[in-house]
Design a protein around this motif. Structure first.
Motif, PDB file in Angstrom:
ATOM      1  N   UNK A 103       0.834  -1.203   0.000  1.00  0.00           N
ATOM      2  CA  UNK A 103       0.000   0.000   0.000  1.00  0.00           C
ATOM      3  C   UNK A 103       0.870   1.255   0.000  1.00  0.00           C
ATOM      4  N   UNK A 104       0.445   2.236  -0.766  1.00  0.00           N
ATOM      5  CA  UNK A 104       1.098   3.540  -0.792  1.00  0.00           C
ATOM      6  C   UNK A 104       0.063   4.603  -1.118  1.00  0.00           C
ATOM      7  N   UNK A 105       0.535   5.835  -1.301  1.00  0.00           N
ATOM      8  CA  UNK A 105      -0.384   6.891  -1.734  1.00  0.00           C
ATOM      9  C   UNK A 105      -0.057   7.287  -3.163  1.00  0.00           C
ATOM     10  N   UNK A 106      -1.046   7.810  -3.842  1.00  0.00           N
ATOM     11  CA  UNK A 106      -0.891   8.155  -5.252  1.00  0.00           C
ATOM     12  C   UNK A 106      -0.028   9.403  -5.432  1.00  0.00           C
ATOM     13  N   UNK A 107       0.433   9.559  -6.651  1.00  0.00           N
ATOM     14  CA  UNK A 107       1.183  10.751  -7.030  1.00  0.00           C
ATOM     15  C   UNK A 107       0.326  11.999  -6.790  1.00  0.00           C
ATOM     16  N   UNK A 108      -0.949  11.917  -7.129  1.00  0.00           N
ATOM     17  CA  UNK A 108      -1.882  13.023  -6.892  1.00  0.00           C
ATOM     18  C   UNK A 108      -1.914  13.388  -5.401  1.00  0.00           C
ATOM     19  N   UNK A 109      -1.982  12.374  -4.536  1.00  0.00           N
ATOM     20  CA  UNK A 109      -2.048  12.617  -3.085  1.00  0.00           C
ATOM     21  C   UNK A 109      -0.765  13.248  -2.564  1.00  0.00           C
ATOM     22  N   UNK A 110       0.389  12.742  -2.990  1.00  0.00           N
ATOM     23  CA  UNK A 110       1.650  13.310  -2.483  1.00  0.00           C
ATOM     24  C   UNK A 110       1.831  14.732  -2.983  1.00  0.00           C
ATOM     25  N   UNK A 111       1.388  15.028  -4.228  1.00  0.00           N
ATOM     26  CA  UNK A 111       1.465  16.399  -4.733  1.00  0.00           C
ATOM     27  C   UNK A 111       0.572  17.327  -3.913  1.00  0.00           C
ATOM     28  N   UNK A 112      -0.602  16.835  -3.567  1.00  0.00           N
ATOM     29  CA  UNK A 112      -1.548  17.633  -2.779  1.00  0.00           C
ATOM     30  C   UNK A 112      -1.019  17.923  -1.378  1.00  0.00           C
ATOM     31  N   UNK A 113      -0.342  16.942  -0.786  1.00  0.00           N
ATOM     32  CA  UNK A 113       0.191  17.112   0.571  1.00  0.00           C
ATOM     33  C   UNK A 113       1.398  18.044   0.601  1.00  0.00           C
ATOM     34  N   UNK A 114       2.203  18.013  -0.437  1.00  0.00           N
ATOM     35  CA  UNK A 114       3.442  18.781  -0.430  1.00  0.00           C
ATOM     36  C   UNK A 114       4.557  17.981   0.220  1.00  0.00           C
ATOM     37  N   UNK A 115       5.631  18.657   0.564  1.00  0.00           N
ATOM     38  CA  UNK A 115       6.817  17.989   1.106  1.00  0.00           C
ATOM     39  C   UNK A 115       6.505  17.295   2.427  1.00  0.00           C
ATOM     40  N   UNK A 116       6.722  15.972   2.445  1.00  0.00           N
ATOM     41  CA  UNK A 116       6.432  15.190   3.642  1.00  0.00           C
ATOM     42  C   UNK A 116       7.577  15.294   4.646  1.00  0.00           C
ATOM     43  N   UNK A 117       7.189  15.467   5.914  1.00  0.00           N
ATOM     44  CA  UNK A 117       8.168  15.674   6.980  1.00  0.00           C
ATOM     45  C   UNK A 117       8.288  14.477   7.925  1.00  0.00           C
TER      46      UNK A 117
ATOM     47  N   UNK B 270      -1.438  17.503   8.173  1.00  0.00           N
ATOM     48  CA  UNK B 270      -1.352  16.081   8.489  1.00  0.00           C
ATOM     49  C   UNK B 270      -2.497  15.392   7.761  1.00  0.00           C
ATOM     50  N   UNK B 271      -2.252  14.170   7.321  1.00  0.00           N
ATOM     51  CA  UNK B 271      -3.262  13.440   6.570  1.00  0.00           C
ATOM     52  C   UNK B 271      -3.327  11.995   7.037  1.00  0.00           C
ATOM     53  N   UNK B 272      -4.556  11.508   7.225  1.00  0.00           N
ATOM     54  CA  UNK B 272      -4.744  10.112   7.595  1.00  0.00           C
ATOM     55  C   UNK B 272      -4.653   9.233   6.358  1.00  0.00           C
ATOM     56  N   UNK B 273      -4.143   8.022   6.551  1.00  0.00           N
ATOM     57  CA  UNK B 273      -4.036   7.027   5.488  1.00  0.00           C
ATOM     58  C   UNK B 273      -4.900   5.844   5.904  1.00  0.00           C
ATOM     59  N   UNK B 274      -5.655   5.331   4.937  1.00  0.00           N
ATOM     60  CA  UNK B 274      -6.641   4.293   5.212  1.00  0.00           C
ATOM     61  C   UNK B 274      -6.240   2.965   4.580  1.00  0.00           C
ATOM     62  N   UNK B 275      -6.690   1.876   5.188  1.00  0.00           N
ATOM     63  CA  UNK B 275      -6.439   0.544   4.650  1.00  0.00           C
ATOM     64  C   UNK B 275      -7.373   0.293   3.467  1.00  0.00           C
ATOM     65  N   UNK B 276      -6.823  -0.018   2.294  1.00  0.00           N
ATOM     66  CA  UNK B 276      -7.688  -0.309   1.161  1.00  0.00           C
ATOM     67  C   UNK B 276      -8.288  -1.718   1.205  1.00  0.00           C
ATOM     68  N   UNK B 277      -7.688  -2.591   2.020  1.00  0.00           N
ATOM     69  CA  UNK B 277      -8.151  -3.977   2.174  1.00  0.00           C
ATOM     70  C   UNK B 277      -8.138  -4.355   3.645  1.00  0.00           C
ATOM     71  N   UNK B 278      -8.918  -5.359   3.997  1.00  0.00           N
ATOM     72  CA  UNK B 278      -8.898  -5.908   5.352  1.00  0.00           C
ATOM     73  C   UNK B 278      -7.761  -6.915   5.477  1.00  0.00           C
ATOM     74  N   UNK B 279      -7.145  -6.948   6.658  1.00  0.00           N
ATOM     75  CA  UNK B 279      -6.075  -7.908   6.888  1.00  0.00           C
ATOM     76  C   UNK B 279      -5.208  -7.498   8.054  1.00  0.00           C
ATOM     77  N   UNK B 280      -4.037  -8.119   8.134  1.00  0.00           N
ATOM     78  CA  UNK B 280      -3.091  -7.860   9.220  1.00  0.00           C
ATOM     79  C   UNK B 280      -1.902  -7.075   8.679  1.00  0.00           C
ATOM     80  N   UNK B 281      -1.511  -6.012   9.388  1.00  0.00           N
ATOM     81  CA  UNK B 281      -0.318  -5.244   9.023  1.00  0.00           C
ATOM     82  C   UNK B 281       0.894  -6.132   9.298  1.00  0.00           C
ATOM     83  N   UNK B 282       1.649  -6.449   8.235  1.00  0.00           N
ATOM     84  CA  UNK B 282       2.774  -7.373   8.390  1.00  0.00           C
ATOM     85  C   UNK B 282       4.140  -6.728   8.147  1.00  0.00           C
ATOM     86  N   UNK B 283       4.155  -5.543   7.559  1.00  0.00           N
ATOM     87  CA  UNK B 283       5.438  -4.883   7.299  1.00  0.00           C
ATOM     88  C   UNK B 283       5.199  -3.391   7.104  1.00  0.00           C
TER      89      UNK B 283
END
Length: 128
Positions: free
Chosen positions: A27-41, A67-80
């Motif tokens: 899972x990651x965020x889209x190019x559109x999302x990172x552009x909208x957020x600006x430089x991540x700290x 600050x922006x929340x990130x959501x799980x696109x699928x159900x499951x267990x966070x493994x990494x």
């Protein structure tokens, strides 16, 4: 127009996902999302072993703008988590679809992918 790899599925909340060779959802965020957020700290990661449902708020990203929340696109267990982002959160800005991935989920049901958007559908949504 943002870059949208065709092999990914997209959430309306601007996350992307694909199933890797080990069967985990990357899972990651889209190019559109990172552009909208600006430089991540900074990045606040989800807890390893946490069981999440699709749509759950699992982590946050802090940029110079907000600050922006990130959501799980699928159900499951966070493994990494992508530990490289602790020291280099800007990888998300530089490589949103490669080195800037956020976390991996061992999915409970990969059929949830069918509920996500294709690259064309996501592009249509962000253009609206």
């Amino acid at each position: 127009m943002s870059v949208l790899p065709q092999h990914l599925k997209y959430a309306e909340t601007h996350e992307w996902v694909y199933i890797d060779e080990e069967g985990n959802a990357v899972v990651g965020i889209t190019d559109f999302a990172q552009e909208s957020l600006g430089e991540l700290m900074s990045v606040t990661f989800p807890e390893l072993g946490r069981d999440v449902s699709a749509g759950d708020d699992v982590m946050s990203l802090e940029s110079v703008k907000s600050a922006s929340d990130i959501y799980a696109p699928l159900s499951g267990e966070i493994v990494e988590i992508n530990e490289a982002l602790e020291d280099e959160p800007e990888l998300i800005n530089d490589e949103p679809y490669d080195g800037g991935w956020l976390f991996k989920i061992a999915p409970h049901d990969t059929s949830e992918l069918e509920e996500l958007l294709s690259d064309e559908d996501y592009q249509e949504m962000i253009d609206a």
